[in-house]
Design an enzyme around this catalytic site. Structure first.
Site, PDB file in Angstrom:
ATOM      1  N   LYS A   1       0.814  -1.228   0.000  1.00  0.00           N
ATOM      2  CA  LYS A   1       0.000   0.000   0.000  1.00  0.00           C
ATOM      3  C   LYS A   1       0.844   1.274   0.000  1.00  0.00           C
ATOM      4  O   LYS A   1       0.478   2.260  -0.633  1.00  0.00           O
ATOM      5  CB  LYS A   1      -0.968  -0.008   1.185  1.00  0.00           C
TER       6      LYS A   1
ATOM      7  N   ASP B   1      -9.999   2.774   2.771  1.00  0.00           N
ATOM      8  CA  ASP B   1     -10.134   1.921   3.965  1.00  0.00           C
ATOM      9  C   ASP B   1     -10.887   2.624   5.097  1.00  0.00           C
ATOM     10  O   ASP B   1     -11.773   2.044   5.727  1.00  0.00           O
ATOM     11  CB  ASP B   1      -8.754   1.489   4.476  1.00  0.00           C
TER      12      ASP B   1
END
Ligand code: NAP
Length: 280
Positions: free
Chosen positions: A72, A109
């Site tokens: 990420k 997220d």
């Protein structure tokens, strides 16, 4: 005249290492069927050393990619532009190929967690006392959104205390504080406990005092499946009102990526129910 990107096949993928367990291909295919969007979505396992090249090669002929552990931060670093959510999280879980070929990074997220908490789990956040366990990539991704949702107090506790202090410093508001793991028993109880460590994924034991929870507490593990079982067992034994895993967050963050790519918001409930009943 269609733009060059429009002529490309509607291809998407999730990049991770490992990635075989990922539910993202199934989730995006179900969203696509529901919304009448034809798409191809695969899982691509690539090591950190090969990530940059692999994702650039893929996105030269595709529309977008999801990115999961451990890539990420690398996904944010390779992008040409990024959203505020990705910048403040220091990581990206969505990459989109723009019409001019540049790559845009986003992080869904935190928004996914907040929507699952406030919607599916019926956990009000405004003014609440929240404990965030962990200060890694996932914790950084969700902390800002918890603050945006109006939590009254955010206490961050991490095994390595400096990382918790750095995150609290980056968040930079008085309602955030960092505390030591060994002081957990002295912190009192919380309305919401968000477990954002990777102890469950790594199969490592989690030792938490029961006094952190009351019968009103919501215990939420960002992990799902077997990785969440240790925290969920602790939360139930501590007598929480609700103990839930991160499956809902996973589906919600995927829905935000789907909106970015296709401009349509899928109904997440049937997809969540399907994954729950098929044992995700
Ligand atoms: P990460 O960046 O590697 O961070 C790991 C964190 O866990 C660090 O804070 C680390 O503390 C802590 N930790 C590791 N082992 C521990 C142990 N035995 N005891 C206490 N703390 C421990 O990983 P991440 O990206 O934050 O991911 C964390 C979890 O969130 C993973 O399980 C991941 O699957 C889940 N997740 C779920 C979703 C979803 O959509 N549901 C999305 C993102 C992430 P130190 O700083 O001391 O090393």
């Amino acid at each position: 005249m269609p733009h060059g990107t429009d002529l490309l096949p509607p291809r998407y993928a999730v990049f991770g290492h490992p990635v075989g367990h990922s539910l993202s291909p199934a989730i995006h295919r179900m969203f696509g069927e529901q919304c009448g969007v034809a798409l191809e979505y695969t899982a691509i396992d690539v090591t950190p050393a090969a990530f940059d090249d692999a994702v650039r090669r893929f996105l030269a002929h595709a529309h977008g990619a999801n990115v999961t552990l451990p890539h990420k931060a690398a996904a944010l670093a390779l992008a040409d532009e990024c959203s505020a959510a990705a910048r403040r999280a220091g990581s990206a879980n969505v990459l989109t190929r723009l019409p001019d070929g540049r790559l845009a990074a986003h992080n869904t997220d935190g928004a996914g967690l907040v929507r699952d908490l406030t919607g599916r789990q019926q956990c009000a956040l405004r003014g609440r006392r929240v404990l965030l366990l962990g200060a890694g990539g996932a914790a950084r991704g969700v902390a800002w959104d918890l603050l945006d949702a109006g939590v009254g107090e955010l206490t961050i506790v991490n095994r390595t205390p400096d990382t918790a202090a750095a995150l609290a410093g980056a968040l930079g508001v008085a309602r955030v504080r960092a505390r030591y793991w060994q002081d957990l028993a002295e912190l009192g109880s919380f309305d919401l406990i968000v477990h954002a460590t990777s102890a469950g994924v790594l199969g490592q034991p989690l030792v938490l005092p029961h006094g952190l929870a009351t019968a009103q507490t919501v215990g939420y593990d960002l992990s799902y499946g077997s990785a969440a079982q240790s925290f969920l067992a602790w939360a139930r034994a501590a007598g929480v009102r609700t103990a839930c895993d991160g499956l809902g967050m996973l589906v919600e963050q995927a829905a935000d990526a789907f909106v970015l790519w296709h401009g349509r918001r899928p109904d997440t409930d049937p997809v969540y129910a399907h994954l729950r009943t098929t044992g995700a």
